[in-house]
Design a protein around this motif. Structure first.
Motif, short mmCIF file in Angstrom:
data_model
loop_
_atom_site.label_atom_id
_atom_site.label_comp_id
_atom_site.label_asym_id
_atom_site.label_seq_id
_atom_site.Cartn_x
_atom_site.Cartn_y
_atom_site.Cartn_z
N TYR A 1 38.54 10.48 -27.30
CA TYR A 1 38.32 11.77 -26.66
C TYR A 1 38.71 11.71 -25.19
O TYR A 1 39.09 12.71 -24.59
CB TYR A 1 36.86 12.16 -26.80
N ASP B 1 27.59 16.25 -28.54
CA ASP B 1 28.69 16.54 -27.64
C ASP B 1 29.98 15.97 -28.21
O ASP B 1 29.97 15.09 -29.09
CB ASP B 1 28.42 16.03 -26.22
N SER C 1 26.99 27.49 -18.31
CA SER C 1 28.34 27.08 -17.92
C SER C 1 28.84 26.08 -18.96
O SER C 1 28.06 25.34 -19.56
CB SER C 1 28.34 26.44 -16.54
N PHE C 2 30.16 26.06 -19.16
CA PHE C 2 30.74 25.19 -20.17
C PHE C 2 31.16 23.88 -19.52
O PHE C 2 31.89 23.86 -18.53
CB PHE C 2 31.93 25.85 -20.84
N ASN C 3 30.69 22.77 -20.09
CA ASN C 3 31.04 21.44 -19.61
C ASN C 3 32.28 20.96 -20.36
O ASN C 3 32.21 20.64 -21.54
CB ASN C 3 29.86 20.48 -19.83
N GLN C 4 33.41 20.93 -19.68
CA GLN C 4 34.67 20.58 -20.34
C GLN C 4 34.67 19.16 -20.88
O GLN C 4 35.22 18.90 -21.95
CB GLN C 4 35.84 20.76 -19.36
N GLN C 5 34.05 18.24 -20.17
CA GLN C 5 34.05 16.85 -20.61
C GLN C 5 33.21 16.67 -21.88
O GLN C 5 33.62 15.99 -22.81
CB GLN C 5 33.54 15.93 -19.51
N GLY D 1 32.23 19.20 -23.84
CA GLY D 1 32.63 20.15 -24.86
C GLY D 1 31.52 21.05 -25.35
O GLY D 1 31.61 21.61 -26.45
N GLU E 1 34.34 27.61 -28.30
CA GLU E 1 35.24 26.54 -27.86
C GLU E 1 34.85 25.21 -28.49
O GLU E 1 35.71 24.42 -28.90
CB GLU E 1 35.20 26.42 -26.33
N THR E 2 33.55 24.93 -28.59
CA THR E 2 33.08 23.69 -29.21
C THR E 2 33.52 23.62 -30.66
O THR E 2 34.05 22.60 -31.12
CB THR E 2 31.55 23.60 -29.15
N ARG F 1 37.17 22.93 -31.04
CA ARG F 1 37.51 21.53 -30.78
C ARG F 1 37.10 20.63 -31.94
O ARG F 1 37.81 19.67 -32.28
CB ARG F 1 36.85 21.06 -29.49
#
Length: 440
Positions: free
Chosen positions: A62, A309, A371-375, A377, A398-399, A402
């Motif tokens: 990842y 995650d 808020s969305f945590n990109q790392q 996910g 988005e999760t 992915r």
């Protein structure tokens, strides 16, 4: 090691595939030519060790380790994670231990490799939903409400006592409805999350055989399409007993057209499976292995965190692929719930699980934004309480996208949702849409 370094340009996918195909050909040649299973195990381990040392982590992590990294640096990274210096010796001990001793038929011996040849011959992915309900009306409603479902797994069967007896709540009307709507029924079989009871049965050959006989009888009598074995909270010492149970159940189901799947929890130890689930053996006997990729943080944790995650899910998938589960036998379990954590002023922590569909309304009640945590996910939110604060990590569109991309990238067999009772139209439709896009 010098030889490996001289082949440093071979680590990429084409050579890895060639090695695997060569291993399959050699293994089949040996199987049909006769010889001991122990020697075959050594041959198989040799092929896997070659792949392990050239690919190292099997699939792209990842964190996106650069493909241009030298083999030397990747081997150094590997050694930093494990004390094993001899991959072949390690894999002979970990990948194919005593669970394979004994006489197996030719078809069973080749089962670990059959998926390599079969992979790609079908574009049908599994879309399974667990249903923790005994009420037939509710169960039918959930099947009806989740269009695109092709496998339903209702909680109908449970290990009852130490003699291997089984309690059953099978509903013929549900089986009939599902079949009329082209949905298979794989009855969920649990062990009541009871480690002691499981040990009593798994360590006793007579009880194991009785359990197998009872399950096969119930499945055939009620026209089930499959059995989904969900034995959790087991002791590590029961690994052999559980493997033997799955092996016996597989042998009893041969020719009955009943699918055997096994649910396992993540056991993330690099190229090891030292807990109750011996990955390669279970994959060899079962038609599918379902990874329950959730409860990364669960109710008893005193450190809040995500249910699942993306880095953790990715590592869990890679671990199974690296320890002998073929991609086209691996089904990814996806949670449709989140966990709200209440951190009290005295430092104590408690939590509650809620359906994903209810997260937004709870945040609105507390006027909290996420808020969305990109790392990671996943999304995150926190708000104050009179006695401390509450926080939540939760999956978003988005999760889910992915997670479905992981299924696509690793060519996995499909997904399973825990649970249909927690599903909502938006989340479910995104899963179906994502899978449809993959297959188009």
């Amino acid at each position: 090691m010098t030889d490996l370094q001289s082949r440093s340009s071979w680590w990429r996918g084409v050579i890895g595939a060639a090695i695997l195909i060569a291993g399959c050909i050699a293994s089949f040649s040996y199987i049909f030519g006769g010889g001991s299973w122990n020697t075959l195990s050594q041959l198989e381990a040799a092929q896997f060790s070659t792949i392990a040392t050239t690919e190292l982590f099997g699939t792209t992590s990842y964190q996106n380790t650069s493909p241009s990294s030298s083999l030397t640096s990747r081997l150094s990274k590997w050694r930093g994670l494990t004390s094993f210096e001899q991959p072949l010796s390690m894999l002979q001990g970990q990948l194919l231990p005593v669970a394979y001793q004994g006489t197996l038929s030719t078809s069973q011996q080749g089962s670990l490799f059959s998926s390599v040849q079969q992979f790609g011959q079908t574009n049908q992915r599994i879309v399974m939903g667990w249903i923790p309900y005994a009420n037939p009306v509710q169960t039918i409603h959930l099947i009806q409400a989740n269009a695109g479902l092709n496998v339903a797994s209702p909680l109908w069967l449970s290990l009852k006592s130490s003699d291997g007896s089984v309690s059953s709540k099978i509903e013929p009307s549900v089986v009939q409805y599902a079949h009329q709507h082209h949905v298979q029924v794989w009855a969920l079989v649990d062990n009541q999350f009871n480690a002691g009871l499981s040990h009593q049965v798994l360590s006793n050959p007579n009880a194991r055989n009785n359990l197998v006989s009872n399950l096969v009888s119930l499945a055939t009598k009620n026209h089930l399409d499959g059995l989904n074995i969900d034995f959790e909270n087991m002791q590590s010492q029961d690994q052999q007993g559980f493997t033997d149970f799955i092996k016996s159940l597989h042998q009893a189901l041969v020719g009955k057209h009943i699918v055997l799947s096994v649910d396992i929890t993540p056991d993330i130890q690099f190229l090891q499976d030292s807990a109750a689930y011996f990955h390669a053996a279970l994959a060899g006997y079962a038609d599918y292995v379902v990874l329950m990729a959730y409860d990364e943080h669960w109710s008893t944790d005193q450190t809040p965190g995500p249910v699942a995650d993306l880095p953790w899910v990715t590592t869990s998938i890679e671990d199974l692929l690296d320890t002998g589960v073929p991609a086209d036998k691996l089904v990814l379990g996806v949670p449709f719930y989140a966990r709200f954590w209440h951190v009290h002023q005295d430092g104590s922590v408690d939590s509650i699980a809620v359906p994903l569909s209810e997260v937004d309304s709870i945040l609105k009640q507390h006027q909290a934004t996420s808020s969305f945590n990109q790392q990671l996910g996943v999304a995150y939110a926190r708000y104050s309480k009179p006695d401390g604060y509450e926080e939540v990590w939760f999956s978003t569109q988005e999760t889910l996208n992915r997670e479905l991309q992981l299924v696509q990238n690793d060519n996995l067999a499909g997904v399973s949702i825990w649970s249909l009772g927690l599903s909502d139209p938006t989340s479910w439709s995104s899963v179906i849409h994502g899978l449809t896009q993959m297959l188009s």
